[in-house]
Write a protein that holds these residues in place. Structure first.
Motif, PDB file in Angstrom:
ATOM      1  N   GLN A  27      18.224 -27.920 -28.454  1.00  0.00           N
ATOM      2  CA  GLN A  27      18.000 -29.345 -28.167  1.00  0.00           C
ATOM      3  C   GLN A  27      19.268 -29.968 -27.597  1.00  0.00           C
ATOM      4  N   GLU A  28      20.403 -29.568 -28.167  1.00  0.00           N
ATOM      5  CA  GLU A  28      21.669 -30.125 -27.692  1.00  0.00           C
ATOM      6  C   GLU A  28      21.989 -29.654 -26.269  1.00  0.00           C
ATOM      7  N   ILE A  29      21.721 -28.366 -26.009  1.00  0.00           N
ATOM      8  CA  ILE A  29      21.926 -27.844 -24.644  1.00  0.00           C
ATOM      9  C   ILE A  29      21.001 -28.580 -23.677  1.00  0.00           C
ATOM     10  N   ALA A  30      19.753 -28.817 -24.121  1.00  0.00           N
ATOM     11  CA  ALA A  30      18.762 -29.495 -23.265  1.00  0.00           C
ATOM     12  C   ALA A  30      19.212 -30.913 -22.930  1.00  0.00           C
ATOM     13  N   ALA A  31      19.802 -31.576 -23.928  1.00  0.00           N
ATOM     14  CA  ALA A  31      20.242 -32.964 -23.715  1.00  0.00           C
ATOM     15  C   ALA A  31      21.321 -33.030 -22.637  1.00  0.00           C
ATOM     16  N   LEU A  32      22.124 -31.961 -22.537  1.00  0.00           N
ATOM     17  CA  LEU A  32      23.190 -31.923 -21.531  1.00  0.00           C
ATOM     18  C   LEU A  32      22.652 -31.568 -20.149  1.00  0.00           C
ATOM     19  N   GLN A  33      21.434 -31.052 -20.114  1.00  0.00           N
ATOM     20  CA  GLN A  33      20.879 -30.619 -18.823  1.00  0.00           C
ATOM     21  C   GLN A  33      19.739 -31.540 -18.395  1.00  0.00           C
ATOM     22  N   ALA A 114      13.384 -11.273 -16.289  1.00  0.00           N
ATOM     23  CA  ALA A 114      14.357 -12.314 -16.615  1.00  0.00           C
ATOM     24  C   ALA A 114      15.660 -11.679 -17.089  1.00  0.00           C
ATOM     25  N   SER A 115      16.784 -12.284 -16.738  1.00  0.00           N
ATOM     26  CA  SER A 115      18.078 -11.798 -17.212  1.00  0.00           C
ATOM     27  C   SER A 115      18.139 -11.921 -18.728  1.00  0.00           C
ATOM     28  N   LEU A 116      18.631 -10.876 -19.381  1.00  0.00           N
ATOM     29  CA  LEU A 116      18.810 -10.951 -20.834  1.00  0.00           C
ATOM     30  C   LEU A 116      20.299 -11.054 -21.130  1.00  0.00           C
ATOM     31  N   LEU A 117      20.689 -12.160 -21.761  1.00  0.00           N
ATOM     32  CA  LEU A 117      22.096 -12.391 -22.059  1.00  0.00           C
ATOM     33  C   LEU A 117      22.272 -12.515 -23.559  1.00  0.00           C
ATOM     34  N   SER A 118      22.943 -11.526 -24.168  1.00  0.00           N
ATOM     35  CA  SER A 118      23.229 -11.681 -25.589  1.00  0.00           C
ATOM     36  C   SER A 118      24.667 -12.117 -25.737  1.00  0.00           C
ATOM     37  N   GLY A 119      24.901 -13.051 -26.640  1.00  0.00           N
ATOM     38  CA  GLY A 119      26.254 -13.552 -26.777  1.00  0.00           C
ATOM     39  C   GLY A 119      26.453 -14.362 -28.031  1.00  0.00           C
ATOM     40  N   SER A 120      27.700 -14.771 -28.197  1.00  0.00           N
ATOM     41  CA  SER A 120      28.017 -15.553 -29.381  1.00  0.00           C
ATOM     42  C   SER A 120      28.004 -17.035 -29.049  1.00  0.00           C
ATOM     43  N   ALA A 121      28.044 -17.373 -27.767  1.00  0.00           N
ATOM     44  CA  ALA A 121      28.035 -18.782 -27.386  1.00  0.00           C
ATOM     45  C   ALA A 121      27.568 -18.915 -25.954  1.00  0.00           C
ATOM     46  N   VAL A 122      26.984 -20.065 -25.642  1.00  0.00           N
ATOM     47  CA  VAL A 122      26.633 -20.347 -24.261  1.00  0.00           C
ATOM     48  C   VAL A 122      27.886 -20.897 -23.601  1.00  0.00           C
ATOM     49  N   SER A 123      28.297 -20.288 -22.493  1.00  0.00           N
ATOM     50  CA  SER A 123      29.522 -20.750 -21.853  1.00  0.00           C
ATOM     51  C   SER A 123      29.238 -22.038 -21.104  1.00  0.00           C
ATOM     52  N   ASP A 124      30.266 -22.857 -20.920  1.00  0.00           N
ATOM     53  CA  ASP A 124      30.017 -24.128 -20.243  1.00  0.00           C
ATOM     54  C   ASP A 124      30.173 -24.000 -18.725  1.00  0.00           C
ATOM     55  N   ALA A 125      30.299 -22.749 -18.270  1.00  0.00           N
ATOM     56  CA  ALA A 125      30.378 -22.534 -16.822  1.00  0.00           C
ATOM     57  C   ALA A 125      29.073 -22.971 -16.159  1.00  0.00           C
ATOM     58  N   ASP A 126      29.151 -23.298 -14.876  1.00  0.00           N
ATOM     59  CA  ASP A 126      27.984 -23.822 -14.166  1.00  0.00           C
ATOM     60  C   ASP A 126      26.824 -22.831 -14.121  1.00  0.00           C
TER      61      ASP A 126
END
Lengths: 325, 249
Positions: A27-33, A114-126
């Motif tokens: 939800q927080e990521i969505a609010a930024l997008q 679809a690309s599968l990205l596993s990670g510890s955080a969503v990067s703030d890169a574009d």
């Protein structure tokens, strides 16, 4: 406009906390997008009252509550998620990193292209990628998607934003039609849950022991400490290889990666392979005889001394302290 | 029974991976067989010991240097080794699975193998994506991260660790199984087995890769996790700090 789909995992009718935290994060990521739309998909019968107040923001949760799928079915779950993702024309699919998700996500990546990205955080890169520790946690790598649609598999215990829960969530029952069942897929006969302590992968507090505990009986002290704090037991590879603890509790390169708020490392020297598993823990307390053990390099607080002397004192003092609270 | 095992090569976890001028320095890195793949090889060899007509073939998508991991696999007791080369460079799990899928389909033109074993993940990038992707591409069932395997008459009974418990699963062949630590105790390969493995031939299979990667790594930075440790005089101070400064209990 971006449309996000969040997989809400239930086990034995209970939606996982990791899934609910993930929902709030998305939800927080969505609010930024530009206010992307967030929906959820829940498969199998579940107690939906627990969702009240636990989920932030606005959104629809699609619920395929067929009682036959109380237990995980790779074929059915993959089919229902694929069907929902396509029907709702979603752009991204989110999973909390669990055993079930790791089984599902790669299949869906191929099916949905679809690309599968596993990670510890969503990067703030574009490009909207993720960050993930690689090479035993020696490096942090950035990965970016090359497909239009993405699947994110995010560590469930990564730090979460404080989010005032209690949004406007609408539940819609669905009966997926386009799921073919070919009976070639694995069938889960049953699951058996351990009772007592929380699981090491999900615990907020972990009490971990290594070779310095001296033997299986040494872990009785750690169990007392874990019980007092409502924590889980963890073990270093040395302790597991000696047969003192089960592999399910191993933390490190060939075990679990954990990120509790508080981590006790008792009689653990701090080999790089162990650090790979607990490098993202919040506060780290190390108890070790050897003041120069590498574990102290990654600890916030240290007690230099023999665990068999320090731990009983700590347990007694903690009992006193908790009694007064 | 035809059994395929997919293996890869990773930096030895004990070796120091340096970082010089913004790039990884592999000069001091010793490369070894991925530890999780040892459980895959061991389980395949144990099945062959029970079902002696089985033929085990090991596949690896690797550069020239990596013939070592195939030799190691042969020393475990597998029957055939196939080095898979690709027309384009392989850079992500999707491409790796795609290349393995073509290699396996080409190698077994009449019927897919009954079982495909893979390590749960490689210890370098730890994405744990290839086994299930490969299964989906081959149209096979899969179970990821198994810790126990028992063949019964018409299916395999396997176990998998889940958060807080164990899942008991029945799966029919053909299936892709990825192996977790705890499944077995991999054997130590004897000097004699290693010598014999050197005499065996390694096949090479070239496959085409048309597909672009699904994800790419764009940056890599050393992860600094050193903290300044405060040594405390006693446990009372520790309890005070954890409860009052950090509100942990």
């Amino acid at each position: 406009m971006n449309k996000f789909l969040v997989f809400l995992e239930q086990r034995e009718g209970v939606v996982k906390k990791a899934s609910l935290s993930l929902w709030n994060r998305v939800q927080e990521i969505a609010a930024l997008q530009n206010n992307a739309v967030v929906s959820g998909i829940l498969i199998g019968p579940a107690d939906i009252r627990q969702l009240d107040g636990a989920m932030a923001g606005d959104g629809v949760v699609y619920h395929a509550k067929d009682d036959r799928y109380r237990l995980y079915s790779q074929e059915y779950y993959t089919g229902v998620i694929e069907d929902t993702f396509k029907r709702e024309a979603c752009t991204a699919l989110f999973f909390a990193d669990t055993a079930m998700s790791r089984d599902l996500a790669p299949r869906l990546s191929v099916r949905l292209q679809a690309s599968l990205l596993s990670g510890s955080a969503v990067s703030d890169a574009d490009e909207g990628g993720v960050l993930r520790p690689v090479y035993s946690g020696s490096f942090l790598a950035s990965f970016v998607p090359k497909r239009h649609q993405c699947i994110f598999l995010l560590s469930s215990n990564a730090p979460l934003p404080a989010y005032s829960a209690g949004g406007n969530i609408r539940l819609i029952d669905v009966e997926p039609q386009n799921v073919s069942m070919e009976d070639i897929f694995p069938v889960v006969r049953q699951i058996v849950m351990r009772v007592g302590m929380p699981d090491v992968a999900e615990a907020r507090i972990i009490v971990a022991g290594g070779r310095g505990m001296g033997g299986a009986e040494g872990f009785a002290l750690l169990e007392q400490l874990a019980l007092l704090l409502g924590g889980a037991i963890g073990a270093s590879r040395a302790a597991v290889d000696e047969g003192w603890r089960p592999h399910a509790e191993q933390i490190g390169q060939t075990g679990k990666t954990v990120a509790p708020a508080l981590y006790f490392a008792c009689g653990i020297s701090g080999a790089v392979q162990h650090l790979a598993g607990m490098g993202s823990a919040g506060i780290v307390v190390a108890i070790n005889r050897d003041r120069h053990a590498p574990i102290f390099d990654v600890a916030d607080y240290g007690l230099a001394g023999d665990v068999h002397i320090v731990l009983p004192k700590l347990i007694d003092s903690l009992k006193e302290f908790l009694k007064k609270q | 029974m035809n059994i395929a095992v997919c293996v890869c090569q990773v930096p030895d976890t004990a070796s120091v991976i340096g970082y010089v001028d913004g790039a990884i320095d592999y000069s001091r890195v010793n490369r070894v067989l991925n530890p999780y793949d040892e459980y895959a090889l061991e389980e395949a060899v144990r099945l062959k010991e029970r079902f002696s007509e089985s033929i085990i073939t090991v596949f690896s998508v690797v550069s020239d240097s990596a013939a070592d991991v195939l030799r190691k696999a042969l020393a475990f007791g597998v029957d055939r080794a196939v080095r898979v080369t690709s027309s384009e460079e392989v850079s992500d799990p999707f491409q790796t699975a795609q290349v393995l899928c073509r290699a396996i389909s080409n190698y077994y033109p009449d019927a897919l193998p009954d079982l495909v074993f893979c390590g749960k993940q490689s210890t370098d990038f730890q994405s744990a994506q290839v086994p299930s992707m490969l299964a989906e591409m081959l149209g096979m069932a899969s179970v990821s991260g198994i810790t126990s395997l028992n063949p019964s008459l018409d299916s395999l009974r396997v176990e998998r660790e889940i958060e807080g418990g164990i899942e008991y699963i029945d799966v029919a062949c053909p299936a892709v199984l990825s192996t977790e630590k705890g499944l077995n105790e991999p054997r130590k390969t004897s000097i004699r087995a290693v010598m014999e493995a050197r005499k065996k031939s390694i096949d090479t299979l070239q496959v085409n890769l048309h597909e672009a990667p699904y994800a790419v790594m764009t940056a890599l930075q050393p992860l600094e996790r050193k903290k300044r440790c405060s040594f405390l005089p006693d446990e009372h101070e520790l309890i005070r700090l954890l409860s009052q400064e950090h509100n942990l209990f």
